[in-house]
Design a protein around this motif. Sequence first.
Motif, mmCIF file in Angstrom:
data_model
loop_
_atom_site.group_PDB
_atom_site.id
_atom_site.type_symbol
_atom_site.label_atom_id
_atom_site.label_comp_id
_atom_site.label_asym_id
_atom_site.label_seq_id
_atom_site.Cartn_x
_atom_site.Cartn_y
_atom_site.Cartn_z
ATOM 1 N N GLU A 150 0.849 -1.198 0.000
ATOM 2 C CA GLU A 150 0.000 0.000 0.000
ATOM 3 C C GLU A 150 0.883 1.246 0.000
ATOM 4 O OE1 GLU A 150 -3.354 0.004 -0.237
ATOM 5 O OE2 GLU A 150 -3.188 -2.169 -0.435
ATOM 6 N N SER A 151 0.418 2.314 -0.609
ATOM 7 C CA SER A 151 1.245 3.520 -0.763
ATOM 8 C C SER A 151 1.690 4.104 0.565
ATOM 9 C CB SER A 151 0.518 4.572 -1.592
ATOM 10 O OG SER A 151 -0.587 5.086 -0.885
ATOM 11 N N THR A 152 0.874 3.976 1.616
ATOM 12 C CA THR A 152 1.250 4.548 2.910
ATOM 13 C C THR A 152 2.009 3.566 3.807
ATOM 14 O OG1 THR A 152 -0.902 3.963 3.831
ATOM 15 C CG2 THR A 152 -0.671 6.203 2.912
ATOM 16 N N ASP A 153 2.172 2.326 3.359
ATOM 17 C CA ASP A 153 2.936 1.353 4.147
ATOM 18 C C ASP A 153 4.411 1.748 4.182
ATOM 19 O OD1 ASP A 153 0.711 -0.206 4.606
ATOM 20 O OD2 ASP A 153 1.204 -1.694 3.065
ATOM 21 N N TYR A 154 5.041 1.449 5.314
ATOM 22 C CA TYR A 154 6.485 1.660 5.401
ATOM 23 C C TYR A 154 7.186 0.677 4.476
ATOM 24 C CZ TYR A 154 6.120 4.837 9.334
ATOM 25 O OH TYR A 154 5.846 5.910 10.126
ATOM 26 N N LEU A 155 8.215 1.156 3.832
ATOM 27 C CA LEU A 155 8.999 0.301 2.940
ATOM 28 C C LEU A 155 9.643 -0.834 3.735
ATOM 29 C CD1 LEU A 155 9.684 0.322 -0.074
ATOM 30 C CD2 LEU A 155 11.792 1.500 0.506
ATOM 31 N N PHE A 166 6.146 -5.704 10.822
ATOM 32 C CA PHE A 166 4.845 -6.204 11.231
ATOM 33 C C PHE A 166 3.947 -6.505 10.040
ATOM 34 C CE2 PHE A 166 5.888 -5.610 15.519
ATOM 35 C CZ PHE A 166 6.625 -4.451 15.607
ATOM 36 N N ASP A 167 2.892 -7.276 10.325
ATOM 37 C CA ASP A 167 2.002 -7.740 9.263
ATOM 38 C C ASP A 167 1.293 -6.629 8.504
ATOM 39 O OD1 ASP A 167 2.695 -10.328 9.795
ATOM 40 O OD2 ASP A 167 1.020 -10.685 11.148
ATOM 41 N N THR A 168 1.054 -5.495 9.125
ATOM 42 C CA THR A 168 0.256 -4.470 8.464
ATOM 43 C C THR A 168 1.078 -3.486 7.646
ATOM 44 O OG1 THR A 168 0.353 -2.920 10.313
ATOM 45 C CG2 THR A 168 -1.449 -4.562 10.311
ATOM 46 N N LYS A 210 2.240 -0.779 8.825
ATOM 47 C CA LYS A 210 1.925 0.549 9.368
ATOM 48 C C LYS A 210 2.938 1.011 10.416
ATOM 49 C CE LYS A 210 -1.705 0.623 6.820
ATOM 50 N NZ LYS A 210 -1.440 1.021 5.444
ATOM 51 N N THR A 211 3.911 0.153 10.743
ATOM 52 C CA THR A 211 4.930 0.490 11.738
ATOM 53 C C THR A 211 6.305 0.377 11.096
ATOM 54 O OG1 THR A 211 3.519 -0.432 13.455
ATOM 55 C CG2 THR A 211 5.821 -0.079 14.023
ATOM 56 N N SER A 212 7.132 1.364 11.359
ATOM 57 C CA SER A 212 8.495 1.351 10.827
ATOM 58 C C SER A 212 9.334 0.269 11.503
ATOM 59 C CB SER A 212 9.143 2.716 11.063
ATOM 60 O OG SER A 212 10.519 2.674 10.783
ATOM 61 N N ALA A 213 10.328 -0.222 10.799
ATOM 62 C CA ALA A 213 11.244 -1.230 11.347
ATOM 63 C C ALA A 213 12.300 -0.613 12.255
ATOM 64 C CB ALA A 213 11.929 -1.978 10.207
ATOM 65 N N ARG A 214 12.283 0.676 12.433
ATOM 66 C CA ARG A 214 13.322 1.371 13.201
ATOM 67 C C ARG A 214 13.546 0.774 14.586
ATOM 68 N NH1 ARG A 214 15.193 6.984 13.207
ATOM 69 N NH2 ARG A 214 16.204 7.320 15.189
ATOM 70 N N ASP A 215 12.505 0.716 15.408
ATOM 71 C CA ASP A 215 12.665 0.232 16.788
ATOM 72 C C ASP A 215 13.100 -1.228 16.816
ATOM 73 O OD1 ASP A 215 11.973 2.734 17.686
ATOM 74 O OD2 ASP A 215 9.904 2.192 18.164
ATOM 75 N N THR A 216 12.504 -2.039 15.963
ATOM 76 C CA THR A 216 12.878 -3.453 15.895
ATOM 77 C C THR A 216 14.335 -3.599 15.491
ATOM 78 O OG1 THR A 216 10.621 -4.049 15.304
ATOM 79 C CG2 THR A 216 12.338 -5.677 14.821
#
Length: 174
Positions: A60-65, A69-71, A73-79
Motif C-alpha cells: 500500500e502507498s502509505t505502508d512503510y517500505l 509487522f504484518d500491516t 503501518k509500523t516502521s522497522a526502526r525500533d525493531t
Amino acid sequence: ISGMRSGEVFGLRNKDIEIRGTECVINIRAETSKVRRNRKITIDTPLFLGWLNRQQRHKESTDYLFSPFDTGKTSARDTFYHEYKSIRADLKSIDLDWFDLYHCRHWWITQRLLAEENVHLVAQAAGTSGKEIESTYSHVLTELTTRKFNQSRVVWKRDGTYEVIRKKIEELER
C-alpha cells in the motif's frame, strides 16, 4: 548506495519510491530528514529492485517500505535497533563493535569524494551542507588535494618565468 541517514531509510513509505526502468527515485520527506528539507535522490541498483519485487510484503502507498509487522503501518526502526543492540556483543568479538548505520552513510560520502565528485553536489545528495562535508571529511579532501598536487610540478626558467608540467597518465599509473 545512497548516502541516506538511517532515519530517512526507516521513514520511507511506498509512496516515496518511483521506479523508472532500473532506477529508483526516492523522495526523502522533510519530516524524516534530520535537516527537515525534502530532497529526491536516484539510485541505480538491481539488488534493491529485486528486493522490492520479490521480498517486500507491504504494497500500500502509505505502508512503510521497511516494516517488521504484518500491516506495514509500523516502521522497522525500533525493531532494528533492538536487534542491533543484541548483536553488538557478537560484533565486539570480531572487533566491529564500533560499527553502526552511520558508517554506511560515511562510506558512501567517502566513496563519492574519492571519485572526485564536487563537494557541494555530494552534500546536496546527502542532504547536508558543503561546509559540513568539508569539515567532517577534511582528511579525505586533503588526501585528494595532495594527490592532485603530485600530478604536476613547477619548473622555473632562467628568464624568471615558469612552466607547469603535468605528469602523463601512464606515469601516474606506475
